[in-house]
Design an enzyme around this catalytic site. Structure first.
Site, PDB file in Angstrom:
ATOM      1  N   ASN A 100      13.270 -30.701  58.782  1.00  0.00           N
ATOM      2  CA  ASN A 100      13.308 -29.367  58.170  1.00  0.00           C
ATOM      3  C   ASN A 100      14.433 -28.512  58.741  1.00  0.00           C
ATOM      4  OD1 ASN A 100      10.888 -30.213  57.098  1.00  0.00           O
ATOM      5  ND2 ASN A 100       9.825 -28.290  57.508  1.00  0.00           N
ATOM      6  N   ASP A 102      -0.681 -25.999  56.917  1.00  0.00           N
ATOM      7  CA  ASP A 102      -0.421 -25.854  58.346  1.00  0.00           C
ATOM      8  C   ASP A 102      -1.619 -25.187  59.007  1.00  0.00           C
ATOM      9  OD1 ASP A 102       0.372 -25.377  60.878  1.00  0.00           O
ATOM     10  OD2 ASP A 102       2.213 -24.303  60.364  1.00  0.00           O
ATOM     11  N   SER A 119      16.827 -27.367  63.148  1.00  0.00           N
ATOM     12  CA  SER A 119      18.219 -26.961  62.910  1.00  0.00           C
ATOM     13  C   SER A 119      19.059 -27.271  64.146  1.00  0.00           C
ATOM     14  CB  SER A 119      18.291 -25.460  62.608  1.00  0.00           C
ATOM     15  OG  SER A 119      18.053 -25.216  61.241  1.00  0.00           O
ATOM     16  N   ASP A 174       6.173 -24.899  52.133  1.00  0.00           N
ATOM     17  CA  ASP A 174       6.394 -25.032  53.574  1.00  0.00           C
ATOM     18  C   ASP A 174       5.397 -24.130  54.308  1.00  0.00           C
ATOM     19  OD1 ASP A 174       7.796 -25.897  55.833  1.00  0.00           O
ATOM     20  OD2 ASP A 174       9.232 -24.234  55.744  1.00  0.00           O
ATOM     21  N   SER A 182      17.219 -22.442  59.535  1.00  0.00           N
ATOM     22  CA  SER A 182      18.098 -21.539  60.304  1.00  0.00           C
ATOM     23  C   SER A 182      19.587 -21.856  60.113  1.00  0.00           C
ATOM     24  CB  SER A 182      17.753 -21.603  61.790  1.00  0.00           C
ATOM     25  OG  SER A 182      16.441 -21.156  61.989  1.00  0.00           O
TER      26      SER A 182
END
Ligand code: G3H
Ligand code: 13P
Ligand code: ZN
Length: 314
Positions: free
Chosen positions: A259, A109, A219, A87, A262
């Site tokens: 994704n 990223d 989240s 990630d 949290s």
């Protein structure tokens, strides 16, 4: 280590199926035995494909040997569809290392770099990864919030739909993370009325039909978890997540991967705080962490059923 030896798969088939079936594959972040077991237990219960997200800082925390050893110890069976995904990889070297140790998917990223540099870095990762049959996720546009324990972005910029076709063509990336108003962490919106930019998502989906898109910072930040944390000594205020309804809407518009980190962090903390407060004489870590594991399993199962729509898709 080749990822197939660990029972893992890359994300290609997962995303094709998700596009056709109009659901999203969950990517839950893991960083220890409890998170790994919770996510896999939810995958087994719901028969959902699942992506195990490991950030660079989580990899450093566990150590490569420990992570690979733990995955090997999970006995992932052929009827499961599990990917191990780097990630927010922030360099070619980090992605290559992940592939060498057994990851089946990596994210490069480079979204904070100018377009041409983002293309260059992403293409380098794609060239290496595809030789190993590993999938690559890249990003256009930037999210605000905590992306890694070392970086905190205060600026966000939405993905520009006019960039996406050229980016995908030039890089040959397998999926694309886009910025449409989500952000990392527990403080995602300043007002409850703030909506995701479905107009941008729709424009991107039109330009990239049948191409897997990814939502980071997605989240839902359940209020009951925040309330439990605060009831048992925590102090979180002003938290605001992405409403489940909006996430479900996104799954109908080519978002194939959502994704979540949290929500599991909140679940872990809520369970530990509650357990310790309600059992002041207990100092058995297995029971304390067991409560956290159970809570995270429940959260994963709920989100697979009520947000991702990925139950029984394996
Ligand atoms: O998107 C980032 C994840 O929430 C990972 O965060 O680097 O603290 O593990 P971390
Ligand atoms: P959340 O902070 O919304 O859980 O996002 C996690 C994420 O995007 C991991 O890459
Ligand atoms: Zn992210």
């Amino acid at each position: 280590m080749k990822y197939t030896k660990l029972g893992l798969t890359n994300t290609k088939q997962m995303f094709q199926d998700a596009l056709t079936g109009r659901y999203a594959v969950p990517a839950f972040n893991i960083y220890n035995m409890e998170t790994l077991m919770a996510v896999l237990s939810a995958a087994r219960t719901t028969h959902s494909p699942v992506i195990l997200g490991v950030s660079e800082s989580a990899l450093k925390y566990m150590g490569a040997d420990m992570l690979v050893g733990m995955i090997g110890g999970c006995n992932i069976s052929p009827d499961m569809q599990i990917a191990l995904h780097l990630d927010h990889g922030n360099s070619v070297a980090a992605c290559q290392h992940a592939i060498e140790i057994g990851f089946s998917s990596v994210m490069i990223d480079a979204s904070k770099l100018p377009f041409d540099e983002n293309v260059k870095l992403t293409k380098q990762v794609v060239d290496f990864a595809h030789k190993h049959n590993v999938s690559v996720e890249s990003e256009l546009g930037t999210l605000s919030g905590i992306e890694d324990e070392n970086t905190f972005g205060t600026q966000s910029s939405y993905t520009n739909p006019s960039d996406v076709e050229r980016f995908v063509q030039l890089t040959d990336t397998d999926s694309l993370a886009i910025a449409i108003g989500t952000s990392h962490g527990a403080y995602k919106r300043t007002a409850p009325t703030q909506e995701l930019r479905f107009d941008i998502l729709s424009e991107i989906a039109k330009r990239l039909p049948d191409f897997p898109l990814v939502l980071h910072g997605a989240s839902s930040i359940p209020t009951d978890l925040v309330n439990t944390i605060n009831e048992y000594g925590g102090n979180l205020s002003g938290t605001l997540g992405i409403p489940s309804t909006q996430l479900r809407q996104a799954t109908q518009m080519n978002i194939c991967k959502i994704n979540v980190d949290s929500d599991l962090r909140l679940g872990f903390t809520a369970a530990v705080r509650q357990h310790l407060a309600q059992n002041p004489n207990n100092f058995n870590p297995r029971e304390i962490l067991g409560a956290a594991r159970e809570m995270m399993t429940t959260i994963c199962i709920n989100e697979i059923r009520n947000i991702m729509g990925s139950e029984n898709k394996r």
